[in-house]
Enzyme design. Structure first.
Site, mmCIF file in Angstrom:
data_model
loop_
_atom_site.group_PDB
_atom_site.id
_atom_site.type_symbol
_atom_site.label_atom_id
_atom_site.label_comp_id
_atom_site.label_asym_id
_atom_site.label_seq_id
_atom_site.Cartn_x
_atom_site.Cartn_y
_atom_site.Cartn_z
ATOM 1 N N GLY A 1 17.872 11.764 76.431
ATOM 2 C CA GLY A 1 18.256 12.039 77.812
ATOM 3 C C GLY A 1 18.362 13.532 78.047
ATOM 4 O O GLY A 1 18.740 14.275 77.134
ATOM 5 N N GLN B 1 20.804 21.164 82.313
ATOM 6 C CA GLN B 1 20.644 21.662 80.937
ATOM 7 C C GLN B 1 19.483 22.644 80.780
ATOM 8 O O GLN B 1 19.414 23.381 79.812
ATOM 9 C CB GLN B 1 20.408 20.478 79.975
ATOM 10 C CG GLN B 1 21.621 19.580 79.812
ATOM 11 C CD GLN B 1 21.308 18.402 78.907
ATOM 12 O OE1 GLN B 1 20.842 17.371 79.367
ATOM 13 N NE2 GLN B 1 21.533 18.560 77.621
ATOM 14 N N CYS C 1 24.268 15.677 72.010
ATOM 15 C CA CYS C 1 23.733 16.277 73.240
ATOM 16 C C CYS C 1 22.785 17.404 72.846
ATOM 17 O O CYS C 1 23.091 18.173 71.929
ATOM 18 C CB CYS C 1 24.882 16.839 74.077
ATOM 19 S SG CYS C 1 24.355 17.630 75.607
ATOM 20 N N LEU C 2 21.668 17.490 73.527
ATOM 21 C CA LEU C 2 20.724 18.581 73.237
ATOM 22 C C LEU C 2 21.357 19.946 73.502
ATOM 23 O O LEU C 2 20.902 20.946 72.949
ATOM 24 C CB LEU C 2 19.447 18.406 74.074
ATOM 25 C CG LEU C 2 18.524 17.258 73.631
ATOM 26 C CD1 LEU C 2 17.449 17.007 74.670
ATOM 27 C CD2 LEU C 2 17.895 17.575 72.274
ATOM 28 N N HIS D 1 26.544 9.797 80.422
ATOM 29 C CA HIS D 1 26.497 11.128 79.802
ATOM 30 C C HIS D 1 25.690 12.100 80.674
ATOM 31 O O HIS D 1 26.122 13.236 80.915
ATOM 32 C CB HIS D 1 25.878 10.991 78.405
ATOM 33 C CG HIS D 1 25.644 12.270 77.674
ATOM 34 N ND1 HIS D 1 26.295 12.606 76.497
ATOM 35 C CD2 HIS D 1 24.813 13.319 77.929
ATOM 36 C CE1 HIS D 1 25.885 13.789 76.087
ATOM 37 N NE2 HIS D 1 24.973 14.240 76.925
ATOM 38 N N GLU D 2 24.540 11.649 81.156
ATOM 39 C CA GLU D 2 23.660 12.541 81.923
ATOM 40 C C GLU D 2 24.215 12.832 83.323
ATOM 41 O O GLU D 2 24.071 13.952 83.833
ATOM 42 C CB GLU D 2 22.248 11.953 82.024
ATOM 43 C CG GLU D 2 21.552 11.713 80.679
ATOM 44 C CD GLU D 2 21.515 12.936 79.780
ATOM 45 O OE1 GLU D 2 21.524 14.070 80.298
ATOM 46 O OE2 GLU D 2 21.500 12.767 78.545
ATOM 47 N N HIS E 1 26.558 15.628 83.199
ATOM 48 C CA HIS E 1 25.898 16.946 83.237
ATOM 49 C C HIS E 1 25.693 17.421 84.676
ATOM 50 O O HIS E 1 25.859 18.609 84.969
ATOM 51 C CB HIS E 1 24.518 16.884 82.567
ATOM 52 C CG HIS E 1 24.548 17.007 81.073
ATOM 53 N ND1 HIS E 1 25.075 18.105 80.417
ATOM 54 C CD2 HIS E 1 24.089 16.179 80.102
ATOM 55 C CE1 HIS E 1 24.942 17.928 79.108
ATOM 56 N NE2 HIS E 1 24.352 16.776 78.891
HETATM 57 C C1 QAP Z 1 22.835 11.867 75.338
HETATM 58 O O1 QAP Z 1 21.576 13.090 73.818
HETATM 59 C C2 QAP Z 1 23.329 10.710 74.538
HETATM 60 O O2 QAP Z 1 22.422 17.368 68.123
HETATM 61 C C3 QAP Z 1 21.455 12.326 74.980
HETATM 62 O O3 QAP Z 1 20.257 18.209 66.789
HETATM 63 C C4 QAP Z 1 23.538 10.828 73.169
HETATM 64 O O4 QAP Z 1 19.368 13.150 73.486
HETATM 65 C C5 QAP Z 1 23.609 9.533 75.133
HETATM 66 C C6 QAP Z 1 19.864 15.607 69.996
HETATM 67 C C7 QAP Z 1 23.997 9.738 72.445
HETATM 68 C C8 QAP Z 1 24.050 8.465 74.412
HETATM 69 C C9 QAP Z 1 24.245 8.568 73.071
HETATM 70 C C10 QAP Z 1 21.093 16.065 69.588
HETATM 71 C C11 QAP Z 1 18.752 16.028 69.302
HETATM 72 C C12 QAP Z 1 19.688 14.706 71.128
HETATM 73 C C13 QAP Z 1 21.209 16.922 68.516
HETATM 74 C C14 QAP Z 1 20.473 13.467 73.109
HETATM 75 C C15 QAP Z 1 20.078 17.357 67.834
HETATM 76 C C16 QAP Z 1 18.847 16.910 68.226
HETATM 77 C C17 QAP Z 1 20.696 14.303 71.926
HETATM 78 CO CO CO Z 2 23.822 16.008 77.055
#
Ligand code: QAP
Ligand code: CO
Length: 178
Positions: free
Chosen positions: A46, A51, A91-92, A133-134, A137
């Site tokens: 996401g 972001q 989270c990215l 979550h999004e 943001h």
């Molecule tokens: C939000 O998060 C989310 O630390 C999206 O090194 C996360 O795409 C919603 C990511 C979990 C529900 C459950 C994070 C990639 C990606 C990192 C992401 C990383 C590389 C996170």
């Molecule tokens: Co995020």
């Protein structure tokens, strides 16, 4: 397609709020495609426009195994939420850190697609959590705001120290506008 620069916590620009999208044009479509490309390249599920320093209410999501079921949510609104759960989130914009957050397992929501057509939908589990979550943001909120201030400060310090700026590198010379 362009790889966009993803802002990292504790960057203040992640605290800005997204404006509702009013015009469904090529510019919106280009932003959405570049966000999707950036999300796939970064191994994310996401990504919200905030972001990548674009202050509009646009989210891209793909929680599918094949990473071939993208969802574009414009001006999304959650209308009902039920069944609290704890979910381990990342989270990215907070690379390398994961913490449990309280969310809802079932939601109903409305959104507009990239053509400006309104949809009603429901989601559960990972998809439901991802939407919550999004949308956070889009309101300047991060998952680390749901955990203890001590943990949050420690994460901020570590991210600053590792100088994680540019894990996803992108041109900074092309401004986006809408
Ligand atoms: C939000 O998060 C989310 O630390 C999206 O090194 C996360 O795409 C919603 C990511 C979990 C529900 C459950 C994070 C990639 C990606 C990192 C992401 C990383 C590389 C996170
Ligand atoms: Co995020």
């Amino acid at each position: 397609m362009k790889l966009l620069n993803i802002l990292h916590f504790p960057d203040n620009r992640l605290r800005k709020k997204g404006e509702n999208v009013a015009i469904y044009d090529d510019n919106l479509n280009t932003i959405a495609m570049n966000m999707l490309h950036t999300m796939y390249e970064s191994k994310g599920i996401g990504l919200a426009a905030i972001q990548v320093d674009i202050q509009i209410r646009l989210i891209v999501i793909d929680v599918s195994e094949g990473r071939n079921e993208p969802l574009f949510l414009v001006n999304p609104v959650i209308n009902s939420k039920e069944d609290k759960i704890m979910f381990e989130e990342g989270c990215l914009s907070v690379p390398g850190f994961y913490e449990p957050v309280e969310r809802f397992n079932h939601i109903k929501y409305t959104f507009f697609d990239l053509k400006g057509i309104k949809h009603e939908a429901s989601a559960e589990g990972l998809m439901a959590v991802c939407i919550q979550h999004e949308i956070d943001h889009l309101d300047g909120k991060l998952f680390v705001d749901h955990i203890s201030g001590i943990k949050r400060d420690r994460i901020a310090k570590k991210i600053k120290k590792q100088g994680s700026e540019g894990l996803v590198t992108a041109r900074k010379d092309v401004p986006y506008s809408i």
